[in-house]
Motif scaffolding. Structure first.
Motif, mmCIF file in Angstrom:
data_model
loop_
_atom_site.group_PDB
_atom_site.id
_atom_site.type_symbol
_atom_site.label_atom_id
_atom_site.label_comp_id
_atom_site.label_asym_id
_atom_site.label_seq_id
_atom_site.Cartn_x
_atom_site.Cartn_y
_atom_site.Cartn_z
ATOM 1 N N LYS A 191 0.833 -1.200 0.000
ATOM 2 C CA LYS A 191 0.000 0.000 0.000
ATOM 3 C C LYS A 191 0.870 1.252 0.000
ATOM 4 N N HIS A 192 1.945 1.219 0.761
ATOM 5 C CA HIS A 192 2.892 2.350 0.757
ATOM 6 C C HIS A 192 3.481 2.533 -0.638
ATOM 7 N N LEU A 193 3.804 1.428 -1.294
ATOM 8 C CA LEU A 193 4.384 1.479 -2.639
ATOM 9 C C LEU A 193 3.401 2.100 -3.629
ATOM 10 N N VAL A 194 2.142 1.704 -3.567
ATOM 11 C CA VAL A 194 1.124 2.238 -4.482
ATOM 12 C C VAL A 194 0.960 3.740 -4.282
ATOM 13 N N ILE A 195 0.886 4.170 -3.021
ATOM 14 C CA ILE A 195 0.734 5.597 -2.732
ATOM 15 C C ILE A 195 1.952 6.371 -3.230
ATOM 16 N N GLY A 196 3.141 5.847 -2.958
ATOM 17 C CA GLY A 196 4.360 6.532 -3.374
ATOM 18 C C GLY A 196 4.468 6.667 -4.882
ATOM 19 N N LEU A 197 4.188 5.579 -5.622
ATOM 20 C CA LEU A 197 4.254 5.626 -7.080
ATOM 21 C C LEU A 197 3.192 6.549 -7.658
ATOM 22 N N MET A 198 2.013 6.523 -7.081
ATOM 23 C CA MET A 198 0.931 7.386 -7.552
ATOM 24 C C MET A 198 1.314 8.862 -7.439
ATOM 25 N N LEU A 199 1.873 9.237 -6.294
ATOM 26 C CA LEU A 199 2.278 10.631 -6.088
ATOM 27 C C LEU A 199 3.453 10.994 -6.981
ATOM 28 N N PHE A 200 4.412 10.092 -7.091
ATOM 29 C CA PHE A 200 5.621 10.377 -7.854
ATOM 30 C C PHE A 200 5.319 10.656 -9.326
ATOM 31 N N PHE A 201 4.574 9.768 -9.982
ATOM 32 C CA PHE A 201 4.327 9.936 -11.410
ATOM 33 C C PHE A 201 3.314 11.045 -11.692
ATOM 34 N N SER A 202 2.380 11.279 -10.772
ATOM 35 C CA SER A 202 1.407 12.360 -11.005
ATOM 36 C C SER A 202 2.073 13.729 -10.951
ATOM 37 N N MET A 203 3.189 13.837 -10.254
ATOM 38 C CA MET A 203 3.889 15.114 -10.163
ATOM 39 C C MET A 203 4.384 15.593 -11.527
ATOM 40 N N TYR A 204 4.784 14.664 -12.381
ATOM 41 C CA TYR A 204 5.270 15.051 -13.704
ATOM 42 C C TYR A 204 4.167 15.724 -14.516
ATOM 43 N N THR A 205 2.959 15.160 -14.447
ATOM 44 C CA THR A 205 1.836 15.749 -15.166
ATOM 45 C C THR A 205 1.561 17.163 -14.686
ATOM 46 N N MET A 206 1.614 17.373 -13.380
ATOM 47 C CA MET A 206 1.325 18.693 -12.819
ATOM 48 C C MET A 206 2.399 19.710 -13.185
ATOM 49 N N VAL A 207 3.664 19.328 -13.005
ATOM 50 C CA VAL A 207 4.756 20.275 -13.266
ATOM 51 C C VAL A 207 4.803 20.654 -14.742
ATOM 52 N N PHE A 208 4.707 19.655 -15.617
ATOM 53 C CA PHE A 208 4.743 19.964 -17.047
ATOM 54 C C PHE A 208 3.451 20.651 -17.501
ATOM 55 N N GLY A 209 2.358 20.402 -16.759
ATOM 56 C CA GLY A 209 1.104 21.072 -17.093
ATOM 57 C C GLY A 209 1.187 22.568 -16.866
ATOM 58 N N ILE A 210 1.625 22.969 -15.684
ATOM 59 C CA ILE A 210 1.769 24.402 -15.408
ATOM 60 C C ILE A 210 2.949 24.979 -16.170
ATOM 61 N N GLY A 211 3.938 24.156 -16.482
ATOM 62 C CA GLY A 211 5.109 24.612 -17.232
ATOM 63 C C GLY A 211 4.822 24.899 -18.688
ATOM 64 N N GLU A 212 3.589 24.606 -19.139
ATOM 65 C CA GLU A 212 3.220 24.895 -20.516
ATOM 66 C C GLU A 212 3.249 26.395 -20.807
ATOM 67 N N ILE A 213 3.246 27.230 -19.762
ATOM 68 C CA ILE A 213 3.333 28.684 -19.978
ATOM 69 C C ILE A 213 4.655 29.050 -20.660
ATOM 70 N N LEU A 214 5.669 28.186 -20.525
ATOM 71 C CA LEU A 214 6.945 28.444 -21.204
ATOM 72 C C LEU A 214 6.796 28.262 -22.709
ATOM 73 N N ASN A 215 6.034 27.258 -23.122
ATOM 74 C CA ASN A 215 5.759 27.096 -24.551
ATOM 75 C C ASN A 215 4.867 28.215 -25.066
ATOM 76 N N GLU A 216 3.924 28.655 -24.245
ATOM 77 C CA GLU A 216 3.069 29.771 -24.640
ATOM 78 C C GLU A 216 3.906 31.030 -24.861
ATOM 79 N N ARG A 217 4.911 31.214 -24.026
ATOM 80 C CA ARG A 217 5.793 32.368 -24.210
ATOM 81 C C ARG A 217 6.628 32.208 -25.483
#
Length: 384
Positions: A191-217
């Motif tokens: 269960k710890h492994l599932v929670i850790g992997l879920m948080l870890f990989f979801s972070m990439y989506t969030m960071v690159f999602g908000i980071g799209e403002i760099l492409n907009e620029r």
């Protein structure tokens, strides 16, 4: 609206992060399901009936796998992590028990972890019980054979066996305990492994999602928005809300997948789990905004993001439980990572059966981190 329309071009990253979480959860879950009994080596220097009694008592335990070894091999195997630990029964073990002296057992170990703490507690209780039984059996044996010619060893063995059985089935003190939500009140490595992997990989989506403002620029979309009637706050808020929604959708999908495919129980308060997830999503999205303000291009963001996310995930406990970390410095640094507080909050409900109120403090910490990241990130982002 523009960001929602552009989701058609970003769906691959979204699905990839979900797929990687599911694949790794499946692989590690299969590995953990194979069963693992930590190996304990026994170095018996005493080689008497007393040390054999200790070995027999320990062998009744099904948590650990016991194996005999000499001292040199034991040191080598523990040092190479081929065995969890080794217990050394010194050659004066029996004499100390006979004379009622304090017995000492040496344990070889490389570092502390949860399994080793369980074994040390088991060894301490077993040794204390054996010493008590042996002393009583010795008294009974001496009393019976004082004026007779009976076989002392046979009488001792019978007395010790009766003492062991007597304490097992006719204990003078009974303690009854009741555990609520017993299926969720213990540590679960998977269960710890599932929670850790879920948080870890979801972070990439969030960071690159908000980071799209760099492409907009880069493609002057950002500049066109700035000269439009929209305020700077509205532009930034739109990007934040979009990324928050995508992040929450991804985490929610992974929670549903883990619940119905991997049979992971998330406790009695799914609302508490989602509250922590929202606090984590807000914190990581704000962190992504901060990183986007530091770098100048989306390529630079792609280079720095894996370094930041992997290192903070290691510190925060996504890769392994923080309980096995000994360094006080690393444990202190873990407190400034969003992952640590998100894992702590989710595990309180999913593992230990606590309620909604137990996640309020971890969620508050996540929101405070998010506000700090957001404030600094807003200052760093160039509105030009």
């Amino acid at each position: 609206m523009l960001r929602i329309m552009k989701l058609r071009n970003e769906w691959m990253l979204f699905l990839m992060m979900i797929a990687m979480t599911l694949v790794f959860s499946t692989v590690f879950g299969f590995t953990l399901s194979q069963g693992h009994s930590p190996k304990i080596l026994i170095v018996d220097k005493d080689k008497t009936e007393y040390s054999q009694i200790l070995i027999d008592e320990l062998s009744k335990d099904e948590i650990f796998e016991y194996e005999f070894a000499n001292y040199e091999d034991a040191v080598k195997m523990v040092d190479e992590n081929k065995a969890l630990s080794a217990v050394i029964i010194e050659d004066d073990f029996s004499e100390k028990i006979k004379n009622g002296k304090k017995t000492t057992l040496n344990i070889l170990k490389v570092k502390e972890n949860r399994e080793l703490m369980i074994f040390e507690n088991l060894l301490s209780k077993t040794t204390a019980k054996i010493a008590g039984n042996i002393n009583i059996a010795e008294i009974i044996t001496n009393y019976i054979t004082e004026n007779g010619s009976e076989d002392k060893i046979e009488i001792f063995n019978k007395a010790y066996t009766r003492m062991s059985k007597g304490l097992k089935y006719r204990r003078p003190l009974m303690i009854e305990k009741e555990i609520f939500n017993s299926s969720n009140n213990r540590y679960d490595n998977y269960k710890h492994l599932v929670i850790g992997l879920m948080l870890f990989f979801s972070m990439y989506t969030m960071v690159f999602g908000i980071g799209e403002i760099l492409n907009e620029r880069k493609y002057n979309t950002w500049q066109r928005q700035l000269v439009s009637p929209l305020s700077k706050f509205s532009i930034l808020l739109g990007n934040m809300v979009y990324t928050l929604i995508i992040g929450m959708v991804q985490i929610s999908i992974l929670i549903l997948f883990s619940k119905y495919i991997f049979r992971v129980e998330w406790g009695s308060s799914i609302g508490g789990i989602l509250l922590v997830a929202f606090g984590f999503t807000f914190s990581v999205t704000s962190l992504g905004l901060l990183l986007s303000g530091i770098v100048k291009t989306h390529g630079q963001l792609s280079a720095i993001t894996p370094v930041v996310l992997t290192s903070t995930s290691m510190l925060g406990g996504c890769m392994w439980p923080l309980e096995i970390v000994n360094s006080k410095i690393l444990l202190a640094l873990a407190n400034i990572t969003p992952q640590k507080w998100a894992i702590e909050g989710m595990e309180r409900i999913a593992m230990y059966g606590q309620g909604f109120e137990s996640v309020l403090f971890p969620t508050l910490v996540l929101f405070m981190m998010g506000i700090i990241f957001l404030g600094v990130g807003t200052k760093l982002v160039k509105f030009e």
